[in-house]
Design a protein around this motif. Sequence first.
Motif, PDB file in Angstrom:
ATOM      1  N   GLY A 151      57.815  21.102  70.489  1.00  0.00           N
ATOM      2  CA  GLY A 151      57.087  22.305  70.095  1.00  0.00           C
ATOM      3  C   GLY A 151      55.747  22.014  69.468  1.00  0.00           C
ATOM      4  N   MET A 152      55.161  23.077  68.978  1.00  0.00           N
ATOM      5  CA  MET A 152      53.853  23.010  68.331  1.00  0.00           C
ATOM      6  C   MET A 152      53.980  23.662  66.949  1.00  0.00           C
ATOM      7  N   ALA A 153      53.390  23.027  65.956  1.00  0.00           N
ATOM      8  CA  ALA A 153      53.400  23.566  64.595  1.00  0.00           C
ATOM      9  C   ALA A 153      51.972  23.947  64.216  1.00  0.00           C
ATOM     10  N   PRO A 154      51.676  25.247  64.162  1.00  0.00           N
ATOM     11  CA  PRO A 154      50.323  25.675  63.800  1.00  0.00           C
ATOM     12  C   PRO A 154      49.989  25.306  62.354  1.00  0.00           C
ATOM     13  N   ARG A 155      48.774  24.834  62.150  1.00  0.00           N
ATOM     14  CA  ARG A 155      48.259  24.508  60.814  1.00  0.00           C
ATOM     15  C   ARG A 155      49.295  23.712  59.996  1.00  0.00           C
ATOM     16  N   TYR A 156      49.804  22.657  60.594  1.00  0.00           N
ATOM     17  CA  TYR A 156      50.937  21.889  60.068  1.00  0.00           C
ATOM     18  C   TYR A 156      50.553  20.959  58.915  1.00  0.00           C
ATOM     19  N   LEU A 157      49.471  20.190  59.089  1.00  0.00           N
ATOM     20  CA  LEU A 157      49.044  19.232  58.062  1.00  0.00           C
ATOM     21  C   LEU A 157      47.551  19.369  57.801  1.00  0.00           C
ATOM     22  N   HIS A 158      47.167  19.051  56.570  1.00  0.00           N
ATOM     23  CA  HIS A 158      45.745  19.070  56.201  1.00  0.00           C
ATOM     24  C   HIS A 158      45.164  17.699  56.542  1.00  0.00           C
ATOM     25  N   ILE A 159      44.486  17.635  57.681  1.00  0.00           N
ATOM     26  CA  ILE A 159      43.969  16.386  58.225  1.00  0.00           C
ATOM     27  C   ILE A 159      42.451  16.455  58.314  1.00  0.00           C
ATOM     28  N   ASP A 160      41.802  15.408  57.836  1.00  0.00           N
ATOM     29  CA  ASP A 160      40.344  15.309  57.912  1.00  0.00           C
ATOM     30  C   ASP A 160      39.668  16.591  57.430  1.00  0.00           C
ATOM     31  N   GLY A 161      40.205  17.166  56.364  1.00  0.00           N
ATOM     32  CA  GLY A 161      39.546  18.286  55.710  1.00  0.00           C
ATOM     33  C   GLY A 161      39.917  19.679  56.172  1.00  0.00           C
ATOM     34  N   GLU A 162      40.860  19.807  57.114  1.00  0.00           N
ATOM     35  CA  GLU A 162      41.266  21.151  57.525  1.00  0.00           C
ATOM     36  C   GLU A 162      42.718  21.160  57.979  1.00  0.00           C
ATOM     37  N   TRP A 163      43.320  22.354  57.928  1.00  0.00           N
ATOM     38  CA  TRP A 163      44.693  22.508  58.412  1.00  0.00           C
ATOM     39  C   TRP A 163      44.676  22.411  59.919  1.00  0.00           C
ATOM     40  N   ARG A 164      45.460  21.495  60.451  1.00  0.00           N
ATOM     41  CA  ARG A 164      45.422  21.209  61.881  1.00  0.00           C
ATOM     42  C   ARG A 164      46.792  21.419  62.518  1.00  0.00           C
ATOM     43  N   ASP A 165      46.768  21.960  63.746  1.00  0.00           N
ATOM     44  CA  ASP A 165      47.985  22.094  64.545  1.00  0.00           C
ATOM     45  C   ASP A 165      48.499  20.704  64.918  1.00  0.00           C
ATOM     46  N   HIS A 166      49.802  20.591  65.104  1.00  0.00           N
ATOM     47  CA  HIS A 166      50.418  19.329  65.511  1.00  0.00           C
ATOM     48  C   HIS A 166      51.477  19.574  66.572  1.00  0.00           C
ATOM     49  N   ARG A 167      51.539  18.634  67.513  1.00  0.00           N
ATOM     50  CA  ARG A 167      52.650  18.618  68.475  1.00  0.00           C
ATOM     51  C   ARG A 167      53.819  17.912  67.800  1.00  0.00           C
ATOM     52  N   LEU A 168      55.008  18.479  67.977  1.00  0.00           N
ATOM     53  CA  LEU A 168      56.225  17.921  67.393  1.00  0.00           C
ATOM     54  C   LEU A 168      57.006  17.169  68.462  1.00  0.00           C
ATOM     55  N   PHE A 169      57.522  16.010  68.073  1.00  0.00           N
ATOM     56  CA  PHE A 169      58.335  15.176  68.966  1.00  0.00           C
ATOM     57  C   PHE A 169      59.590  14.760  68.216  1.00  0.00           C
ATOM     58  N   GLN A 170      60.639  14.494  68.959  1.00  0.00           N
ATOM     59  CA  GLN A 170      61.837  13.922  68.359  1.00  0.00           C
ATOM     60  C   GLN A 170      62.474  12.941  69.320  1.00  0.00           C
ATOM     61  N   ARG A 171      63.219  12.029  68.727  1.00  0.00           N
ATOM     62  CA  ARG A 171      64.057  11.129  69.511  1.00  0.00           C
ATOM     63  C   ARG A 171      65.447  11.171  68.907  1.00  0.00           C
ATOM     64  N   ILE A 172      66.421  11.490  69.741  1.00  0.00           N
ATOM     65  CA  ILE A 172      67.818  11.434  69.322  1.00  0.00           C
ATOM     66  C   ILE A 172      68.273   9.991  69.530  1.00  0.00           C
ATOM     67  N   LEU A 173      68.749   9.369  68.463  1.00  0.00           N
ATOM     68  CA  LEU A 173      69.111   7.957  68.489  1.00  0.00           C
ATOM     69  C   LEU A 173      70.561   7.734  68.930  1.00  0.00           C
ATOM     70  N   HIS A 174      71.449   8.654  68.591  1.00  0.00           N
ATOM     71  CA  HIS A 174      72.859   8.575  68.957  1.00  0.00           C
ATOM     72  C   HIS A 174      73.494   9.922  68.697  1.00  0.00           C
ATOM     73  N   ASP A 175      74.653  10.139  69.253  1.00  0.00           N
ATOM     74  CA  ASP A 175      75.383  11.390  69.042  1.00  0.00           C
ATOM     75  C   ASP A 175      76.702  11.177  68.323  1.00  0.00           C
ATOM     76  N   GLY A 176      76.843  10.013  67.681  1.00  0.00           N
ATOM     77  CA  GLY A 176      78.054   9.767  66.911  1.00  0.00           C
ATOM     78  C   GLY A 176      78.029  10.533  65.604  1.00  0.00           C
ATOM     79  N   PRO A 177      79.133  10.534  64.874  1.00  0.00           N
ATOM     80  CA  PRO A 177      79.179  11.237  63.591  1.00  0.00           C
ATOM     81  C   PRO A 177      78.283  10.556  62.558  1.00  0.00           C
ATOM     82  N   PRO A 178      77.853  11.282  61.545  1.00  0.00           N
ATOM     83  CA  PRO A 178      77.037  10.681  60.481  1.00  0.00           C
ATOM     84  C   PRO A 178      77.771   9.512  59.827  1.00  0.00           C
ATOM     85  N   SER A 179      77.050   8.444  59.551  1.00  0.00           N
ATOM     86  CA  SER A 179      77.678   7.279  58.924  1.00  0.00           C
ATOM     87  C   SER A 179      77.547   7.325  57.408  1.00  0.00           C
ATOM     88  N   ASN A 180      76.684   8.185  56.899  1.00  0.00           N
ATOM     89  CA  ASN A 180      76.475   8.255  55.442  1.00  0.00           C
ATOM     90  C   ASN A 180      76.914   9.585  54.899  1.00  0.00           C
TER      91      ASN A 180
END
Length: 180
Positions: A151-180
């Motif tokens: 997805g896209m996050a509008p005005r997500y982070l204040h970068i180089d002096g202004e609120w900037r949109d960011h593309r969001l990425f994720q990587r699923i590492l495994h589908d096992g149960p939580p270990s912690n």
Amino acid sequence: MLPGGTRLRLVSLDDAEALHRAYTANRDHLAPWEPRRPESFFTVEGQAARIREQLKQFAEQRAVPWVLESDGAVIGTITLSGMAFGPFCSAHLGYWVAADQQNRGLAGAGVASVCRAARDIIGLHRIEATTLPDNAPSQRVLSKNGFEPIGMAPRYLHIDGEWRDHRLFQRILHDGPPSN
């Protein structure tokens, strides 16, 4: 070991001088992609304070701060931050590589190593990363490492002096149960 004998290792307080040199040398290179930094950030003392905070977060299992090192010089960093466990088991990924070390596969290899550690050692289920919409090189690094756009996050982070949109990425590492 990463390409060209580069090492990925946990940051240490002894890295304050090397990080000061790396950030100072790459100040213009990083400016379009990062928040504006106070002058104190570019000092040895500023880096020492930052490292102390990072190591505190590491001890609290909230972050893992690594440096990329080549021939004794710090040439970048990779950090997992905002680590959460339990049913979430997730963290945020951030990284940079020095301007004179670009296009050597270091970011991609470093991110791959961090993803393996996040899955196999830390036990995370997911890693999230964001990029500015026009940061195609970083998006390629993420894509090559199995990150998918979510997805896209509008005005997500204040970068180089202004609120900037960011593309969001994720990587699923495994589908096992939580270990912690």
